[in-house]
Design a protein around this motif. Structure first.
Motif, PDB file in Angstrom:
ATOM      1  N   LEU A   1       4.887   9.175  35.010  1.00  0.00           N
ATOM      2  CA  LEU A   1       5.558   8.978  33.813  1.00  0.00           C
ATOM      3  C   LEU A   1       3.954   9.835  33.287  1.00  0.00           C
ATOM      4  CD1 LEU A   1       6.524   8.700  30.838  1.00  0.00           C
ATOM      5  CD2 LEU A   1       5.666   6.838  30.445  1.00  0.00           C
ATOM      6  N   VAL A   2       2.876   9.543  33.524  1.00  0.00           N
ATOM      7  CA  VAL A   2       1.517  10.433  32.785  1.00  0.00           C
ATOM      8  C   VAL A   2       2.016  11.812  33.239  1.00  0.00           C
ATOM      9  CG1 VAL A   2      -0.675  10.653  32.251  1.00  0.00           C
ATOM     10  CG2 VAL A   2       0.638   8.830  31.786  1.00  0.00           C
ATOM     11  N   LEU A   3       2.028  11.918  34.676  1.00  0.00           N
ATOM     12  CA  LEU A   3       1.984  13.345  35.297  1.00  0.00           C
ATOM     13  C   LEU A   3       3.041  13.906  35.581  1.00  0.00           C
ATOM     14  CD1 LEU A   3       0.005  14.089  37.877  1.00  0.00           C
ATOM     15  CD2 LEU A   3       1.894  13.607  39.249  1.00  0.00           C
ATOM     16  N   LEU A   4       3.788  13.512  34.893  1.00  0.00           N
ATOM     17  CA  LEU A   4       5.273  14.557  34.625  1.00  0.00           C
ATOM     18  C   LEU A   4       5.461  14.223  33.086  1.00  0.00           C
ATOM     19  CD1 LEU A   4       8.234  12.225  36.403  1.00  0.00           C
ATOM     20  CD2 LEU A   4       6.562  14.299  37.017  1.00  0.00           C
ATOM     21  N   TYR A   5       4.931  14.034  32.222  1.00  0.00           N
ATOM     22  CA  TYR A   5       4.248  14.183  30.984  1.00  0.00           C
ATOM     23  C   TYR A   5       3.649  16.027  31.046  1.00  0.00           C
ATOM     24  CZ  TYR A   5       2.389  14.559  26.770  1.00  0.00           C
ATOM     25  OH  TYR A   5       1.494  15.095  25.466  1.00  0.00           O
ATOM     26  N   ARG A   6       2.707  15.964  31.709  1.00  0.00           N
ATOM     27  CA  ARG A   6       1.624  16.775  31.571  1.00  0.00           C
ATOM     28  C   ARG A   6       2.487  17.704  32.288  1.00  0.00           C
ATOM     29  NH1 ARG A   6      -3.072  13.766  32.359  1.00  0.00           N
ATOM     30  NH2 ARG A   6      -3.835  12.655  30.169  1.00  0.00           N
ATOM     31  N   GLN A   7       3.056  17.908  33.355  1.00  0.00           N
ATOM     32  CA  GLN A   7       3.401  18.627  34.122  1.00  0.00           C
ATOM     33  C   GLN A   7       4.850  19.184  32.907  1.00  0.00           C
ATOM     34  OE1 GLN A   7       4.869  17.730  37.779  1.00  0.00           O
ATOM     35  NE2 GLN A   7       3.578  17.321  38.429  1.00  0.00           N
ATOM     36  N   ALA A   8       5.750  19.068  31.956  1.00  0.00           N
ATOM     37  CA  ALA A   8       5.796  18.893  31.241  1.00  0.00           C
ATOM     38  C   ALA A   8       5.929  20.126  30.139  1.00  0.00           C
ATOM     39  CB  ALA A   8       7.059  17.663  30.649  1.00  0.00           C
ATOM     40  N   THR A   9       4.228  19.435  29.620  1.00  0.00           N
ATOM     41  CA  THR A   9       4.105  20.404  28.577  1.00  0.00           C
ATOM     42  C   THR A   9       3.684  21.244  29.212  1.00  0.00           C
ATOM     43  OG1 THR A   9       2.183  18.769  28.802  1.00  0.00           O
ATOM     44  CG2 THR A   9       3.271  18.330  27.189  1.00  0.00           C
ATOM     45  N   ASN A  10       3.306  21.691  30.199  1.00  0.00           N
ATOM     46  CA  ASN A  10       2.753  23.174  31.243  1.00  0.00           C
ATOM     47  C   ASN A  10       3.324  23.877  31.220  1.00  0.00           C
ATOM     48  OD1 ASN A  10       1.110  24.498  32.621  1.00  0.00           O
ATOM     49  ND2 ASN A  10      -0.082  22.928  33.586  1.00  0.00           N
ATOM     50  N   SER A  11       5.168  23.364  31.742  1.00  0.00           N
ATOM     51  CA  SER A  11       6.304  23.706  31.654  1.00  0.00           C
ATOM     52  C   SER A  11       6.582  24.392  29.963  1.00  0.00           C
ATOM     53  CB  SER A  11       7.555  22.790  32.350  1.00  0.00           C
ATOM     54  OG  SER A  11       6.979  23.044  33.147  1.00  0.00           O
ATOM     55  N   LEU A  12       6.816  24.013  29.061  1.00  0.00           N
ATOM     56  CA  LEU A  12       6.478  23.967  27.998  1.00  0.00           C
ATOM     57  C   LEU A  12       6.101  25.178  27.389  1.00  0.00           C
ATOM     58  CD1 LEU A  12       7.573  23.933  25.186  1.00  0.00           C
ATOM     59  CD2 LEU A  12       6.654  22.053  24.589  1.00  0.00           C
ATOM     60  N   SER A  13       4.526  25.319  27.881  1.00  0.00           N
ATOM     61  CA  SER A  13       3.410  26.060  27.401  1.00  0.00           C
ATOM     62  C   SER A  13       4.212  27.162  28.229  1.00  0.00           C
ATOM     63  CB  SER A  13       1.752  25.867  27.473  1.00  0.00           C
ATOM     64  OG  SER A  13       1.716  26.904  28.581  1.00  0.00           O
ATOM     65  N   VAL A  14       4.411  27.350  29.541  1.00  0.00           N
ATOM     66  CA  VAL A  14       5.148  28.757  30.109  1.00  0.00           C
ATOM     67  C   VAL A  14       6.111  29.333  29.326  1.00  0.00           C
ATOM     68  CG1 VAL A  14       5.412  29.465  32.606  1.00  0.00           C
ATOM     69  CG2 VAL A  14       3.900  27.587  31.928  1.00  0.00           C
ATOM     70  N   ALA A  15       7.385  27.739  29.066  1.00  0.00           N
ATOM     71  CA  ALA A  15       8.216  28.922  29.184  1.00  0.00           C
ATOM     72  C   ALA A  15       8.456  29.642  27.906  1.00  0.00           C
ATOM     73  CB  ALA A  15       9.181  26.958  28.978  1.00  0.00           C
TER      74      ALA A  15
ATOM     75  N   VAL B   1      16.213  26.299  27.434  1.00  0.00           N
ATOM     76  CA  VAL B   1      15.372  25.762  27.923  1.00  0.00           C
ATOM     77  C   VAL B   1      14.446  25.614  27.127  1.00  0.00           C
ATOM     78  CG1 VAL B   1      12.823  25.773  29.230  1.00  0.00           C
ATOM     79  CG2 VAL B   1      15.162  26.617  30.413  1.00  0.00           C
ATOM     80  N   VAL B   2      13.624  25.780  25.851  1.00  0.00           N
ATOM     81  CA  VAL B   2      12.575  26.166  25.049  1.00  0.00           C
ATOM     82  C   VAL B   2      13.038  24.644  24.513  1.00  0.00           C
ATOM     83  CG1 VAL B   2      11.034  27.082  23.297  1.00  0.00           C
ATOM     84  CG2 VAL B   2      11.921  28.429  25.416  1.00  0.00           C
ATOM     85  N   ARG B   3      14.194  24.171  23.802  1.00  0.00           N
ATOM     86  CA  ARG B   3      14.423  23.523  22.783  1.00  0.00           C
ATOM     87  C   ARG B   3      13.739  22.208  24.112  1.00  0.00           C
ATOM     88  NH1 ARG B   3      18.450  26.430  19.149  1.00  0.00           N
ATOM     89  NH2 ARG B   3      17.522  27.339  17.996  1.00  0.00           N
ATOM     90  N   TYR B   4      15.149  22.460  24.902  1.00  0.00           N
ATOM     91  CA  TYR B   4      15.126  21.056  25.447  1.00  0.00           C
ATOM     92  C   TYR B   4      13.584  20.983  25.708  1.00  0.00           C
ATOM     93  CZ  TYR B   4      15.493  18.443  29.449  1.00  0.00           C
ATOM     94  OH  TYR B   4      15.023  16.852  30.456  1.00  0.00           O
ATOM     95  N   LEU B   5      12.624  21.469  26.269  1.00  0.00           N
ATOM     96  CA  LEU B   5      10.803  20.961  26.868  1.00  0.00           C
ATOM     97  C   LEU B   5      10.959  20.761  25.460  1.00  0.00           C
ATOM     98  CD1 LEU B   5      10.565  23.522  29.167  1.00  0.00           C
ATOM     99  CD2 LEU B   5      10.581  21.206  30.030  1.00  0.00           C
ATOM    100  N   GLU B   6      10.951  21.168  24.173  1.00  0.00           N
ATOM    101  CA  GLU B   6      10.663  20.986  23.249  1.00  0.00           C
ATOM    102  C   GLU B   6      10.515  19.115  23.082  1.00  0.00           C
ATOM    103  OE1 GLU B   6       7.891  22.420  19.585  1.00  0.00           O
ATOM    104  OE2 GLU B   6       9.364  24.185  20.749  1.00  0.00           O
TER     105      GLU B   6
END
Lengths: 316, 341
Positions: B44-58, B67-72
């Motif tokens: 959970l936490v690992l994926l969460y960090r990855q997702a926030t990472n993806s969000l800031s890249v996206a 994509v941006v809205r979804y990740l947000e």
């Protein structure tokens, strides 16, 4: 559509039009420890009122149900019964809200039903202290005025006048607040937001066939004209019809948009109406690829007015 | 140009992880964090960090609004699950009573002293005024609270109330019940909550509450029932008046933060003062419930003067011991900031 057209009508050389705000929803920016700011929609006052009402109904019904059950079971005598009833009334007040928000991570049953959620404004997790504070103040902020309104005052003018002023304050604070915070929220540094609902829409660019992209080719000069805002409006338009409802109307709309775009970018060929969607989609893909490339190189274009915001670039 | 564009590739590479995170978050919301499977809880936490990472890249590279809205919203949702309050109720309650409540009371000694002085001042003033001219009694005590007791009442009537010869129609528990919504709970609540308006309402309420006490004492002393009244009052009054004083002290410290925020902004000062003030309010609420039990049960059952005195002051001593002794020697100053309750 209207927005698209309004943008289109502005003549070059006029001042950049201010785009209408996306939505009138108040937004809240949280900075979690990961350092990536998150934007959340602040819950509307009507929704919060609704959640509070649902909680009122739930607590009242639960209280009456327990009291009736006690009455039918005939377990307790009159005096003890009164005591139990008052104890119940106490428990279904503030403690109900505190415990449910603690156990359900910032939601009471009413909030859950209306898709609301309490968050800590500082971006760390919601602490117990914050939950206790925002619900303790609820006693004077919500219950007291409600009891006053239902009970109709105590007769003394001084007290009634004071309660009315208090009522005004209680209502005015969340309206004036930037994040619809009531007094308890302000003290606890919390806010109530709409529960985020992640919904991943398919990528419009993905759906474009390779043949279409090879059929419609755009030059750099043609892609220079629009910015991210126009691109995203186009994205919404292309997405809007994917449910397949009202195909005719949509087709006509697409043709109109296609014509405008072709006129603006100076694209010579006019594709048949059947190919209009393919044209728009490949334009979308080309435009997005172009803008993303530009953005990567440090030239982010928010909209088509991007040139006017900065000094005129040297002619190439 | 035949390869998919960069942001599409970005999405394709990560979409499976996002979906997995979404499923885990969904499960955690529905069934609780503790019922996640081992793998899900680990990821959970690992994926969460990855997702926030993806969000800031996206946000930087992608112009695909979807994509941006979804990740947000995915990140926000996961954030709420990852940073959820994770304490057990029993742990919270035991820590509150063992440590944080008495520590908060000790830290708030100045406002408590101020509240005590105000009450005492009101009591003394009202006592002096009422013994001078007994019609002052009506100025201090509202009619429904006096319930027949007043300067005009006979010594016999006063004695009956004190020694419970006309038993409450509702019985002991009924008295407890009516008590909980009675006058003093309201006073405590108002004195705490309205203190925020620059202390003024709290000060007025404290003076007024003290004045009422003083007026009652005055009419009883007038009929030579002073000691008996003290006995009647102490059994719950020690606890109850302390509760009111503590609640008002909470209100006073809130008001003080509004008046003199110091280097902080008013809101920040209020929040800071709120940390202790809220604990005081909870302590006061707890004391009021105990006082209710003492009043409802104790006062009707125990009519002996000395027993009343012993119970009342005994309870007072217990409170004092709790406030003074509990939770000492555990790094009071540093722990205070970190503790949620």
């Amino acid at each position: 559509m209207a927005r698209w057209r309004r943008g289109e009508r502005s003549k070059p050389g006029t001042k950049p039009l201010r785009r209408p705000a996306e939505t009138s929803v108040k937004r809240l920016t949280l900075s979690p420890p990961e350092g990536v700011p998150l934007h959340l929609d602040v819950a509307g006052l009507a929704a919060r009122f609704g959640a509070q009402f649902v909680d009122f109904v739930i607590t009242t019904v639960a209280m009456i149900a327990i009291i009736l059950a006690l009455l039918f079971a005939n377990l307790v005598g009159g005096a003890a019964f009164m005591a139990l009833a008052t104890l119940l009334a106490l428990i279904f007040g503030t403690p109900y809200y505190v415990v449910s928000e603690l156990l359900m991570n910032g939601r009471t049953p009413g909030k859950k039903m209306l898709g609301l959620r309490v968050v800590s404004k500082d971006g760390s997790g919601l602490s117990t202290h914050q939950i206790v504070v925002r619900n303790l103040t609820k006693e004077v902020e919500v219950f007291l005025p409600v009891a006053f309104l239902l009970g109709g005052g105590e007769g003394s003018l001084w007290f009634d006048g004071f309660m009315l002023v208090w009522l005004l304050v209680v209502v005015a604070v969340p309206i004036r607040s930037k994040a619809n915070q009531r007094i308890g929220d302000l003290i606890a540094d919390t806010a109530v937001v709409n529960e985020p609902r992640p919904l991943l829409l398919p990528d419009v660019a993905e759906a474009v066939g390779r043949t279409a992209r090879e059929r419609f080719v755009f030059s750099t000069a043609q892609l220079e004209l629009y910015g991210a805002y126009e691109l995203q409006v186009l994205e919404r338009l292309l997405r809007g019809g994917e449910e397949g409802r009202d195909g005719r109307e949509r087709q006509k709309g697409l043709v109109r948009i296609g014509e405008r775009i072709r006129a603006k970018i100076g694209y010579e060929e006019t594709p048949p109406p059947a190919e209009e969607e393919a044209f728009l989609k490949s334009f979308y893909v080309a435009q997005r690829a172009f803008l993303e490339q530009k953005k990567l190189m440090g030239d982010a274009r928010a909209d088509k007015f991007h040139r006017e915001a900065e000094p005129e670039p040297e002619p190439r | 140009m035949s390869a998919p564009i960069r942001s599409t590739r970005f999405r394709d590479e990560r979409e499976a992880d996002w979906k997995r995170l979404s499923a885990i978050v969904e499960a955690a919301e529905k069934r609780g964090l503790s019922r996640l499977t081992f793998d899900d809880a680990r990821d959970l936490v690992l994926l969460y960090r990855q997702a926030t990472n993806s969000l800031s890249v996206a946000r930087e590279i992608s112009l695909d609004l979807a994509v941006v809205r979804y990740l947000e919203s995915l990140c926000a949702r996961a954030y709420l699950v990852v940073y959820a309050p994770r304490e057990s109720l029993t742990g919270l309650v035991s820590r509150f009573f063992a440590r944080s409540a008495p520590q908060a009371v000790r830290r708030s000694l100045p406002p408590i002293a101020a509240a005590f002085v105000l009450t005492a001042f009101g009591a003394v003033a009202a006592y002096v005024l009422t013994s001078d001219d007994s019609s002052w009694f009506y100025a201090f005590v509202p009619g429904d609270l006096a319930s027949g007791r007043g300067p005009g009442a006979s010594a016999e009537a006063l004695r009956r109330v004190i020694y419970g010869e006309d038993v409450q129609p509702l019985g002991e528990l009924g008295a407890f019940a009516t008590y909980l919504f009675s006058h003093n709970t309201k006073v405590a609540l108002f004195a705490f909550a309205l203190g925020i308006v620059f202390c003024i309402p709290s000060v007025i309420l404290l003076l007024y509450n003290g004045a009422m006490l003083g007026a009652f004492v005055a009419i009883h002393v007038d009929k030579q029932l002073g000691l008996d009244f003290m006995g009647w009052l102490t059994i719950h009054g020690v606890t109850e008046l302390s509760a009111i004083i503590i609640a008002s002290a909470g209100g006073l410290s809130l008001g003080y933060a509004m008046l003199f925020p110091g280097l902080r902004s008013r809101a920040a000062a209020l929040r800071h003062a709120g940390r202790d003030a809220v604990k005081l309010a909870v302590v006061a609420a707890f004391m009021l419930v105990v006082a209710g039990a003492l009043e409802g049960i104790g006062r009707q059952l125990v009519t002996d003067f000395w027993a009343r005195l012993a119970i009342g002051w005994g309870a007072g001593l217990c409170w004092l011991a709790w406030f003074a002794l509990a939770g000492r020697g555990e790094g009071t100053a540093s722990a205070a900031e970190a503790e949620p309750v």
